[in-house]
Scaffold this motif. Sequence first.
Motif, PDB file in Angstrom:
ATOM      1  N   LEU A 197      38.261 -13.733  20.124  1.00  2.00           N
ATOM      2  CA  LEU A 197      39.029 -13.328  18.943  1.00  2.00           C
ATOM      3  C   LEU A 197      39.803 -14.513  18.354  1.00  2.00           C
ATOM      4  CD1 LEU A 197      40.309  -9.783  19.991  1.00  2.00           C
ATOM      5  CD2 LEU A 197      38.707 -10.325  18.159  1.00  2.00           C
ATOM      6  N   VAL A 198      40.299 -15.393  19.232  1.00  4.41           N
ATOM      7  CA  VAL A 198      40.945 -16.606  18.720  1.00  4.41           C
ATOM      8  C   VAL A 198      39.936 -17.394  17.892  1.00  4.41           C
ATOM      9  CG1 VAL A 198      41.960 -18.829  19.351  1.00  4.41           C
ATOM     10  CG2 VAL A 198      42.638 -16.768  20.576  1.00  4.41           C
TER      11      VAL A 198
ATOM     12  N   VAL B  92      37.285 -16.219  16.322  1.00  2.00           N
ATOM     13  CA  VAL B  92      37.040 -15.502  15.057  1.00  2.00           C
ATOM     14  C   VAL B  92      38.185 -15.741  14.082  1.00  2.00           C
ATOM     15  CG1 VAL B  92      36.847 -13.208  14.023  1.00  2.00           C
ATOM     16  CG2 VAL B  92      35.558 -13.749  16.081  1.00  2.00           C
ATOM     17  N   ALA B  93      39.411 -15.783  14.606  1.00  2.00           N
ATOM     18  CA  ALA B  93      40.564 -15.982  13.731  1.00  2.00           C
ATOM     19  C   ALA B  93      40.535 -17.360  13.088  1.00  2.00           C
ATOM     20  CB  ALA B  93      41.869 -15.788  14.513  1.00  2.00           C
ATOM     21  N   ILE B  94      40.082 -18.351  13.830  1.00  2.00           N
ATOM     22  CA  ILE B  94      40.230 -19.726  13.352  1.00  2.00           C
ATOM     23  C   ILE B  94      38.961 -20.252  12.693  1.00  2.00           C
ATOM     24  CG2 ILE B  94      39.554 -21.068  15.410  1.00  2.00           C
ATOM     25  CD1 ILE B  94      42.789 -21.456  13.423  1.00  2.00           C
ATOM     26  N   PHE B  95      37.804 -19.664  13.038  1.00  2.00           N
ATOM     27  CA  PHE B  95      36.551 -20.238  12.575  1.00  2.00           C
ATOM     28  C   PHE B  95      36.410 -20.285  11.049  1.00  2.00           C
ATOM     29  CE2 PHE B  95      32.051 -20.020  11.415  1.00  2.00           C
ATOM     30  CZ  PHE B  95      31.628 -21.229  11.962  1.00  2.00           C
ATOM     31  N   PRO B  96      36.727 -19.201  10.309  1.00  2.00           N
ATOM     32  CA  PRO B  96      36.579 -19.286   8.850  1.00  2.00           C
ATOM     33  C   PRO B  96      37.398 -20.425   8.249  1.00  2.00           C
ATOM     34  CG  PRO B  96      36.929 -17.020   9.497  1.00  2.00           C
ATOM     35  CD  PRO B  96      37.171 -17.861  10.719  1.00  2.00           C
TER      36      PRO B  96
END
Lengths: 295, 278
Positions: free
Chosen positions: B22-23, B25-29
């Motif tokens: 989830l970290v 997913v939060a940072i990838f974009p």
Amino acid sequence: MNILKNKQQRTDFIFVMSVLIPIMVLFTIIRFIPILQTFGVSFFKKSMIRPERSFIGFENYTYILKDKEFIRSLMNTLFISFFSVTLSVVFGLFLAMQVNNAIIKGMKFWQAVLFIPVIVSMVPSTLMWKMLFDYNFGVVNYVLNVIGLRSIDWINNESIVRWPIVIVGIWKEMGYNMMIFFVGLKAVPHELYESADIDGATKSQKLWYITLPQIKPITLFITVMSFIKFIKVFTQAFVMTSGSQSSGNIFKTLVYYIYQQGFTFHSMGRASAASMVLLIIVFVLTWFQMRLSKD
Amino acid sequence: MKMNVRRNTGVDYILLIPFFLLVFVAIFPLFWMLVTSFKTPEEFSAIPLTVFPVNWFKGNYIKIFTDRYFPRYFLNSVVMASVVTVVAVASSTFVGYIFAKFKFPGKNIFFYAILITIMVPFESFIVPLFGFVRNMNAMNSYWGLIFPSVISSFGIFFIRQNMEQIPDALLEAAKIDGAGNYYTFFKIVVPLSISAISVLSILLFLIEWSSYLWPLLIATKREWFVLEIGLTLLQDEYFIDYGVMMAGCAVAMIPVFILFLFFRRHIMDGIAMTGIKG
């Protein structure tokens, strides 16, 4: 002494009025009157561009309730709300528990990282995800191709584009829910865990019998709050499905329906009737939330 | 006893996997936005995909800054968000103060009238509000962009809750010493509420910076668009130049990130405390 007190009261009264009058005038102009107008106009046939109007009773309401587009917008809104809310609440709770347990160092840092999407504005957030879900150049399709699956047209298909829209919502909301859950977890009395330890409770027992019941009120609170937020969903759906790479099939939500009736079809009456539906949904949710917080 | 509290099992470590997923997913974009903003159109459409740009291409940023309108969008956003924040915070502070510390006739009626508007979504009365602003000839102006947001019923409520904590004795003492209402307000009340005021300022700025629907209605000419509208226009060609668009997004996030860098605790605690935003 008495005279002084009266003088004091008089200057206080002047001070209060000098603050109260302008603010109440402002509230009247940009809140009370428009809200009452929405209610009033919903019973009239009135165009956005022409001043004349005629009273038609509930006709706007019967029109929108029979309008397939309206029902579809409402269903789309409920779909987006349901999945965005439930998943962001579940993820938020999970993240808060991990941060709270802090079994490795640096959790405060990761918490801040997880919070970043909350402060990013909705348009850039949506555009970033739109890029990731792009048919030709998107990372998502690229990964699908690498593992041997075919590319999916995420943006131009109404039944598929709802998932990227849900993902944007979850992405922005989970860090927010994490913070509120984190505060809630911190407030669980420590003695409960200590006495459970004495009784030899396992971790999952403590989770099931202490943590979850203790944070149940806050979970309900967050769920209803998020619902109120997502019922108003507009920007992510509109930005995701408008623009050159889209077929022009805008993913319609309730607020989009209001926007379209009011500003594309210039029908103030129907837009107002749809606004009243939105207002009623939000009021019911708010009432529900107030009842919850009383218990 | 403390020893028992911290006994980590294998399951705890396994749960770190979804956590860091989830970290990611939060940072990838955001990461992908940054690297894409330095890619040429040829590179971001190339297969196989590159993660980091082969050459860090600065053309996208040059294009953004030399664009005829983009700097103007940025200026409009800054003006709109700043003025709304300053006026709404100032009015909330004054009004919160009189509701917290003064008695006057009709106080409860006025307060509940304000409070009830917190529940009414802005989207539900934009149609008449728009009609009003149009009749004032305020389309395509800062006035029209700003006017409907200069009051914050939430802000009034939030400030009032905070100012009720200020002891009455303190204010009484100031009055006995001969301090006027404005003196007491600026020298005692405001300094004591400064943390609530700054939390409110940051929240209102973030909300206003991201506002989209209202500016979309009010601005029909390009020179009155705000960033949020301008960004979506970067895709208005046959081919979306994601490099330019992501450079635009990155620039649009700068003020927000500066705020986050300096006021991280304020923002996170503030948002958790108040339960608003959005």
